[in-house]
Design a protein around this motif. Structure first.
Motif, PDB file in Angstrom:
ATOM      1  N   MET A 168      90.927   4.717  66.026  1.00 31.93           N
ATOM      2  CA  MET A 168      91.113   3.768  64.911  1.00 31.93           C
ATOM      3  C   MET A 168      89.604   3.971  64.253  1.00 31.93           C
ATOM      4  SD  MET A 168      91.170  -0.458  64.611  1.00 31.93           S
ATOM      5  CE  MET A 168      89.718  -0.781  65.484  1.00 31.93           C
ATOM      6  N   LYS A 169      89.955   4.368  62.751  1.00 30.95           N
ATOM      7  CA  LYS A 169      88.728   4.668  61.938  1.00 30.95           C
ATOM      8  C   LYS A 169      87.791   3.436  61.927  1.00 30.95           C
ATOM      9  CE  LYS A 169      87.408   6.089  57.147  1.00 30.95           C
ATOM     10  NZ  LYS A 169      86.674   5.079  56.922  1.00 30.95           N
ATOM     11  N   LYS A 170      86.462   3.714  62.208  1.00 31.94           N
ATOM     12  CA  LYS A 170      85.389   2.637  61.871  1.00 31.94           C
ATOM     13  C   LYS A 170      85.056   2.370  60.666  1.00 31.94           C
ATOM     14  CE  LYS A 170      83.449   3.467  66.615  1.00 31.94           C
ATOM     15  NZ  LYS A 170      83.589   4.975  66.722  1.00 31.94           N
ATOM     16  N   ILE A 171      84.921   1.139  60.119  1.00 26.47           N
ATOM     17  CA  ILE A 171      84.534   0.750  58.630  1.00 26.47           C
ATOM     18  C   ILE A 171      83.064   0.461  58.845  1.00 26.47           C
ATOM     19  CG2 ILE A 171      84.765  -0.365  56.519  1.00 26.47           C
ATOM     20  CD1 ILE A 171      87.787  -1.205  57.757  1.00 26.47           C
ATOM     21  N   LEU A 172      82.261   1.499  58.374  1.00 27.23           N
ATOM     22  CA  LEU A 172      80.888   1.231  58.507  1.00 27.23           C
ATOM     23  C   LEU A 172      80.092   0.746  57.089  1.00 27.23           C
ATOM     24  CD1 LEU A 172      79.798   4.393  60.420  1.00 27.23           C
ATOM     25  CD2 LEU A 172      80.385   2.029  61.332  1.00 27.23           C
ATOM     26  N   CYS A 173      79.454  -0.378  57.056  1.00 28.18           N
ATOM     27  CA  CYS A 173      78.847  -1.195  55.897  1.00 28.18           C
ATOM     28  C   CYS A 173      77.520  -1.466  55.999  1.00 28.18           C
ATOM     29  CB  CYS A 173      80.132  -2.487  55.879  1.00 28.18           C
ATOM     30  SG  CYS A 173      81.665  -2.365  56.183  1.00 28.18           S
ATOM     31  N   PRO A 174      76.664  -0.587  55.431  1.00 20.67           N
ATOM     32  CA  PRO A 174      75.112  -0.766  55.334  1.00 20.67           C
ATOM     33  C   PRO A 174      75.099  -2.146  54.651  1.00 20.67           C
ATOM     34  CG  PRO A 174      75.663   1.059  54.542  1.00 20.67           C
ATOM     35  CD  PRO A 174      76.933   0.532  54.755  1.00 20.67           C
ATOM     36  N   SER A 175      74.097  -3.132  55.625  1.00 18.20           N
ATOM     37  CA  SER A 175      73.616  -4.531  54.834  1.00 18.20           C
ATOM     38  C   SER A 175      72.539  -4.204  54.001  1.00 18.20           C
ATOM     39  CB  SER A 175      73.391  -5.175  55.979  1.00 18.20           C
ATOM     40  OG  SER A 175      72.760  -6.449  55.802  1.00 18.20           O
ATOM     41  N   MET A 176      72.535  -4.265  52.713  1.00 16.49           N
ATOM     42  CA  MET A 176      71.566  -3.972  52.029  1.00 16.49           C
ATOM     43  C   MET A 176      70.723  -4.675  51.682  1.00 16.49           C
ATOM     44  SD  MET A 176      72.934  -1.044  50.849  1.00 16.49           S
ATOM     45  CE  MET A 176      71.907  -0.674  49.689  1.00 16.49           C
ATOM     46  N   MET A 177      70.602  -6.238  52.438  1.00 15.56           N
ATOM     47  CA  MET A 177      69.546  -6.821  52.557  1.00 15.56           C
ATOM     48  C   MET A 177      68.265  -6.134  53.454  1.00 15.56           C
ATOM     49  SD  MET A 177      69.327 -10.729  53.616  1.00 15.56           S
ATOM     50  CE  MET A 177      69.661 -10.673  55.426  1.00 15.56           C
ATOM     51  N   CYS A 178      68.657  -5.046  53.996  1.00 12.79           N
ATOM     52  CA  CYS A 178      67.607  -4.482  55.160  1.00 12.79           C
ATOM     53  C   CYS A 178      67.300  -3.177  54.529  1.00 12.79           C
ATOM     54  CB  CYS A 178      68.528  -4.142  56.457  1.00 12.79           C
ATOM     55  SG  CYS A 178      69.231  -5.549  57.408  1.00 12.79           S
ATOM     56  N   ALA A 179      67.748  -2.886  53.121  1.00 10.95           N
ATOM     57  CA  ALA A 179      67.187  -1.694  52.792  1.00 10.95           C
ATOM     58  C   ALA A 179      65.960  -1.794  52.250  1.00 10.95           C
ATOM     59  CB  ALA A 179      68.149  -1.316  51.581  1.00 10.95           C
ATOM     60  N   ASN A 180      65.399  -0.509  51.805  1.00 13.50           N
ATOM     61  CA  ASN A 180      64.087  -0.612  51.417  1.00 13.50           C
ATOM     62  C   ASN A 180      63.678  -0.698  49.677  1.00 13.50           C
ATOM     63  OD1 ASN A 180      61.546   0.390  50.183  1.00 13.50           O
ATOM     64  ND2 ASN A 180      61.197   1.988  51.654  1.00 13.50           N
ATOM     65  N   TYR A 181      63.368  -1.844  49.566  1.00  8.23           N
ATOM     66  CA  TYR A 181      63.775  -2.425  48.055  1.00  8.23           C
ATOM     67  C   TYR A 181      62.896  -1.735  47.102  1.00  8.23           C
ATOM     68  CZ  TYR A 181      67.223  -5.850  48.731  1.00  8.23           C
ATOM     69  OH  TYR A 181      68.424  -6.042  48.779  1.00  8.23           O
ATOM     70  N   ASP A 182      61.747  -0.759  47.556  1.00  8.86           N
ATOM     71  CA  ASP A 182      60.964  -0.128  46.841  1.00  8.86           C
ATOM     72  C   ASP A 182      61.570   1.155  46.151  1.00  8.86           C
ATOM     73  OD1 ASP A 182      58.614  -1.510  47.230  1.00  8.86           O
ATOM     74  OD2 ASP A 182      57.878  -0.228  49.005  1.00  8.86           O
ATOM     75  N   TYR A 183      62.532   1.309  46.691  1.00  9.47           N
ATOM     76  CA  TYR A 183      63.567   2.609  46.222  1.00  9.47           C
ATOM     77  C   TYR A 183      64.959   2.298  46.531  1.00  9.47           C
ATOM     78  CZ  TYR A 183      59.048   4.856  47.458  1.00  9.47           C
ATOM     79  OH  TYR A 183      57.762   4.990  47.575  1.00  9.47           O
ATOM     80  N   LEU A 184      65.596   0.996  45.931  1.00  9.21           N
ATOM     81  CA  LEU A 184      66.960   0.665  46.097  1.00  9.21           C
ATOM     82  C   LEU A 184      67.634   1.584  45.701  1.00  9.21           C
ATOM     83  CD1 LEU A 184      68.998  -1.560  47.200  1.00  9.21           C
ATOM     84  CD2 LEU A 184      68.618  -2.714  44.871  1.00  9.21           C
ATOM     85  N   LYS A 185      67.704   2.268  44.362  1.00  7.68           N
ATOM     86  CA  LYS A 185      68.536   3.394  43.959  1.00  7.68           C
ATOM     87  C   LYS A 185      68.689   4.181  44.604  1.00  7.68           C
ATOM     88  CE  LYS A 185      69.181   6.237  39.723  1.00  7.68           C
ATOM     89  NZ  LYS A 185      68.643   6.583  38.684  1.00  7.68           N
ATOM     90  N   GLU A 186      67.877   5.009  45.183  1.00  4.56           N
ATOM     91  CA  GLU A 186      67.692   6.029  46.014  1.00  4.56           C
ATOM     92  C   GLU A 186      68.415   5.553  47.527  1.00  4.56           C
ATOM     93  OE1 GLU A 186      64.980   5.095  44.388  1.00  4.56           O
ATOM     94  OE2 GLU A 186      64.475   6.601  43.119  1.00  4.56           O
ATOM     95  N   GLU A 187      68.193   4.397  47.791  1.00  3.07           N
ATOM     96  CA  GLU A 187      68.824   4.096  49.042  1.00  3.07           C
ATOM     97  C   GLU A 187      70.222   4.023  48.685  1.00  3.07           C
ATOM     98  OE1 GLU A 187      67.103   3.963  51.977  1.00  3.07           O
ATOM     99  OE2 GLU A 187      66.658   1.826  52.493  1.00  3.07           O
ATOM    100  N   VAL A 188      70.749   3.574  48.004  1.00  5.01           N
ATOM    101  CA  VAL A 188      72.349   3.658  47.629  1.00  5.01           C
ATOM    102  C   VAL A 188      72.745   4.829  47.421  1.00  5.01           C
ATOM    103  CG1 VAL A 188      73.880   2.710  45.985  1.00  5.01           C
ATOM    104  CG2 VAL A 188      72.183   1.154  46.479  1.00  5.01           C
ATOM    105  N   ILE A 189      72.046   5.676  46.745  1.00  6.28           N
ATOM    106  CA  ILE A 189      72.782   7.103  46.546  1.00  6.28           C
ATOM    107  C   ILE A 189      72.878   7.786  47.952  1.00  6.28           C
ATOM    108  CG2 ILE A 189      72.224   9.512  45.645  1.00  6.28           C
ATOM    109  CD1 ILE A 189      70.865   7.789  43.080  1.00  6.28           C
ATOM    110  N   ASN A 190      71.556   7.704  48.673  1.00  2.64           N
ATOM    111  CA  ASN A 190      71.455   8.428  50.101  1.00  2.64           C
ATOM    112  C   ASN A 190      72.709   7.797  50.874  1.00  2.64           C
ATOM    113  OD1 ASN A 190      69.469   9.832  49.114  1.00  2.64           O
ATOM    114  ND2 ASN A 190      67.925   8.584  49.906  1.00  2.64           N
ATOM    115  N   LEU A 191      72.825   6.638  50.987  1.00  6.71           N
ATOM    116  CA  LEU A 191      73.902   5.832  51.835  1.00  6.71           C
ATOM    117  C   LEU A 191      75.188   6.214  51.469  1.00  6.71           C
ATOM    118  CD1 LEU A 191      72.202   2.512  52.217  1.00  6.71           C
ATOM    119  CD2 LEU A 191      72.841   3.991  54.119  1.00  6.71           C
TER     120      LEU A 191
END
Length: 215
Positions: free
Chosen positions: A1-24
């Motif tokens: 069964m395929k796992k659905i992986l969902c980054p919790s964006m509350m834990c991301a680095n907010y100095d670089y939120l745009k870059e975090e989204v693109i990288n993820l």
């Protein structure tokens, strides 16, 4: 069964939120998970509207919003307009959860309920026919970095059995480590909200982490 992986964006680095989204996104994240809190339903404040706009602008992947707010029925249109694809509500946070779920469906969004550790299946079982996703909280909602509550495992196992009748996907959120992902996926859990226990704050590439978790 395929796992659905969902980054919790509350834990991301907010100095670089745009870059975090693109990288993820490039690393293979399946759904971007956004916690919205009002300081009343849970004793904390979560992500802001500008954060959601930034995430939506920088990925075409699905976005979910976990509404830890009172009277969510008053706000589902707002989060729909901001680009949420999946909207989770807590059944006890408003007066008529079935009506709110129908409202979400009318907006052509996927419907979800979030179940707190202290909320029993018996109190929400009538809603299971109305949802696409069930988000099981394995910590008390509101703060990152808490300990996994093992007593919730019995609820997860019951929901896995009920899934065959209702057809929803089961997601889990709270202290979800790689070991938990391995264990719970074998039980029949579909998706995992990834925070500091498995994804963020590691000295490793997101792509390498996500590929390992999917295996």
């Amino acid at each position: 069964m395929k796992k659905i992986l969902c980054p919790s964006m509350m834990c991301a680095n907010y100095d670089y939120l745009k870059e975090e989204v693109i990288n993820l996104d490039r690393a293979g994240a399946d759904i971007f998970h956004i916690d919205v809190m009002d300081g009343i339903f849970v004793p904390n404040f979560g992500m802001g509207l500008q954060d959601i706009q930034c995430i939506r602008k920088n990925t075409k992947k699905p976005i979910d919003v976990h509404l830890m707010i009172i009277n969510p029925e008053n706000y589902v249109e707002l989060f729909s307009e901001l680009g949420a694809d999946i909207i989770y509500i807590h059944p006890e946070a408003g007066g008529h959860p079935a009506r709110t779920l129908e409202k979400i469906r009318a907006l052509n969004k996927f419907r979800g309920i979030a179940i707190n550790p202290g909320t029993s299946i018996e109190t929400v079982i009538e809603l299971l026919a109305l949802v696409d996703y069930v988000l099981v909280m394995t910590v008390n909602p509101g703060f990152a970095g808490q300990r996994y509550l093992d007593f919730v495992n019995q609820k997860i196992k019951k929901l896995v059995l009920l899934k065959k009748d209702y057809g929803y996907k089961i997601m889990v959120d709270g202290a979800i480590s790689p070991e938990r992902i391995n264990e719970l996926s074998k039980w029949g859990v579909d998706g995992f909200i990834l925070g500091t226990s498995s994804l963020f704050g590691k000295n490793e590439d997101y792509k390498d982490i996500l590929e390992r978790l999917k295996k």
